[in-house]
Design a protein around this motif. Sequence first.
Motif, PDB file in Angstrom:
ATOM      1  N   MET A   6      -8.507  -3.068   1.049  1.00 58.01           N
ATOM      2  CA  MET A   6      -8.369  -1.586   1.303  1.00 58.01           C
ATOM      3  C   MET A   6      -7.595  -1.251   0.170  1.00 58.01           C
ATOM      4  O   MET A   6      -6.074  -1.223   0.282  1.00 58.01           O
ATOM      5  CB  MET A   6      -8.699  -1.278   2.352  1.00 58.01           C
ATOM      6  N   LYS A   7      -7.780  -0.694  -1.116  1.00 60.69           N
ATOM      7  CA  LYS A   7      -7.058   0.217  -1.865  1.00 60.69           C
ATOM      8  C   LYS A   7      -7.101   2.550  -1.494  1.00 60.69           C
ATOM      9  O   LYS A   7      -8.452   1.962  -2.032  1.00 60.69           O
ATOM     10  CB  LYS A   7      -7.061  -0.211  -2.655  1.00 60.69           C
ATOM     11  N   PHE A   8      -6.144   2.248  -1.253  1.00 63.98           N
ATOM     12  CA  PHE A   8      -6.247   3.861  -1.495  1.00 63.98           C
ATOM     13  C   PHE A   8      -5.964   4.344  -2.472  1.00 63.98           C
ATOM     14  O   PHE A   8      -4.621   4.038  -2.337  1.00 63.98           O
ATOM     15  CB  PHE A   8      -5.451   3.847  -0.206  1.00 63.98           C
ATOM     16  N   ARG A 151      -0.646   3.330 -16.553  1.00 58.62           N
ATOM     17  CA  ARG A 151      -1.453   4.404 -15.216  1.00 58.62           C
ATOM     18  C   ARG A 151      -2.431   4.194 -14.463  1.00 58.62           C
ATOM     19  O   ARG A 151      -3.290   3.751 -15.378  1.00 58.62           O
ATOM     20  CB  ARG A 151      -1.722   5.978 -16.000  1.00 58.62           C
ATOM     21  N   GLY A 152      -2.736   4.731 -13.625  1.00 60.82           N
ATOM     22  CA  GLY A 152      -3.622   4.061 -12.508  1.00 60.82           C
ATOM     23  C   GLY A 152      -3.948   2.785 -11.783  1.00 60.82           C
ATOM     24  O   GLY A 152      -5.116   2.095 -12.051  1.00 60.82           O
ATOM     25  N   GLY A 153      -2.565   1.605 -12.752  1.00 61.61           N
ATOM     26  CA  GLY A 153      -2.915   0.696 -11.948  1.00 61.61           C
ATOM     27  C   GLY A 153      -2.683  -0.458 -11.155  1.00 61.61           C
ATOM     28  O   GLY A 153      -3.079  -0.915 -10.975  1.00 61.61           O
ATOM     29  N   SER A 154      -2.929   0.837  -9.755  1.00 62.08           N
ATOM     30  CA  SER A 154      -3.083   0.441  -8.122  1.00 62.08           C
ATOM     31  C   SER A 154      -4.691  -0.194  -8.050  1.00 62.08           C
ATOM     32  O   SER A 154      -5.049  -1.261  -7.306  1.00 62.08           O
ATOM     33  CB  SER A 154      -3.023   1.433  -7.376  1.00 62.08           C
ATOM     34  N   ASP A 155      -5.046  -0.126  -9.536  1.00 59.57           N
ATOM     35  CA  ASP A 155      -6.542  -0.776  -9.386  1.00 59.57           C
ATOM     36  C   ASP A 155      -6.401  -1.467  -9.593  1.00 59.57           C
ATOM     37  O   ASP A 155      -7.128  -2.739  -8.363  1.00 59.57           O
ATOM     38  CB  ASP A 155      -7.060   0.370  -9.518  1.00 59.57           C
ATOM     39  N   THR A 156      -5.330  -2.162 -10.616  1.00 54.97           N
ATOM     40  CA  THR A 156      -5.510  -3.822 -10.818  1.00 54.97           C
ATOM     41  C   THR A 156      -4.795  -4.181  -9.496  1.00 54.97           C
ATOM     42  O   THR A 156      -5.039  -5.360  -9.716  1.00 54.97           O
ATOM     43  CB  THR A 156      -4.887  -3.442 -12.142  1.00 54.97           C
TER      44      THR A 156
HETATM   45 MG    MG Z   1      -6.849   6.253  -9.970  1.00 53.04          MG
END
Ligand code: MG
Length: 411
Positions: A6-8, A151-156
């Motif tokens: 689960m990613k937040f 940036r935005g890397g927590s999706d990955t």
């Molecule tokens: Mg994001």
Amino acid sequence: MARLVMKFGGTSVANIERIRNVAQHVKREVEAGNEVAVVVSAMSGKTNELVAWCADASKLYDKREYDAVVASGEQVTSGLLAIALQEIGIGARSWQGWQIPILTSDAHGSARIESIDGSGLAEGFARKEVAVIAGFQGIHEASGRLTTLGRGGSDTSAVAIAAAIKADRCDIYTDVDGVYTTDPRIVPKARRLDRVAFEEMLEMASLGAKVLQVRSVEVAMVHKVKTFVRSSFDDPANPMPGTLICDEEDIVEQQVVTGIAFSRDEAQLTLRRVSDKPGVAAAIFVPLAEANINVDMIIQVVSDDAKTTDITFTVPQADFERARALLEAKRDELGFASLQGANDVVKISAIGIGMRSHAGVAARAFKALAEKGINIRAITTSEIKFSVLIDAEYTELAVRTLHTLYGLDKA
Ligand code: MG
Ligand code: ASP
């Protein structure tokens, strides 16, 4: 029992109250008997602040120290969520990238994940602990330094961890309830998609839709991670499923066009009367590539005098001045008559795997845009998308026109 990631995102963990809400979503999945790894972003706005501090401290900061600074946002939220879970009786432990470890390249600031050892996380599951993982960060093994994934890397981080621990599902919780046919802030009639194919999502993310980091979609596609985009603002007791990103075979109702994306981060450069002989394109584009300037659309006009030609291309706005200076410096070698540029342009794209089997999809758009008096500066097409470059002032009109044209408006 299933295994879930689960990613937040930042708005979902923006303050302690929101973190408590996230804990309720996690609790629901744990009580349903699932093994859960959670990946968190920094609190919204935090990473921007950390980035700005680095730039303030030095114009030419050391990228390794930049990573040390910006990775801290996720360290805070992973610890806080572990505390919030323990507070409601759910066993939980935080994990930094290096503790797992998530091994990456040494491209500080935009490192690539190379491997993830999921065994420590699995041992935690056996102890009935939720793993709360700091997204966005990893470690470069040889140097032992912290890295971040761009940036935005927590999706990955989330999708790669799902692949590493063979999760049954990766749920990306954000502040919207799924992937839309286009940005609902521009087109109120935008519809939420139940399903979207990996390839379409990859194009949408690359062409300007901001819901997922492009690299996360690549990882999901390669490892076939069943990924949902859904909202953390739903009632934790009764959440909506969101949008499933899946193989195209799993999509029953196939549309010709699935979505309209737009990117304002475009600049156009035109070289007038460049000599028309072998090697000229290479002389222009090789130096740009060597300067790490990403060229996107390219148009070369067929010359009428067989001696000179015009070449137009686009670059990200941040590279506009650098590209211009680089070409000006080569003016004698390239022998062009003039160099023109425009910054107030936008790229509008239509995406859909149905385009493979339908002719004339783009032609209909050209006609519809012409009827609205919108001039097209450049066009590119590929198997499942086409893009047009237009003046930025027509962004909204063009997106709405195409959205209606392809039958995407909600009833
Ligand atoms: Mg994001
Ligand atoms: N906090 C990082 C960022 O803002 C990573 C992420 O949120 O995905 O870019």
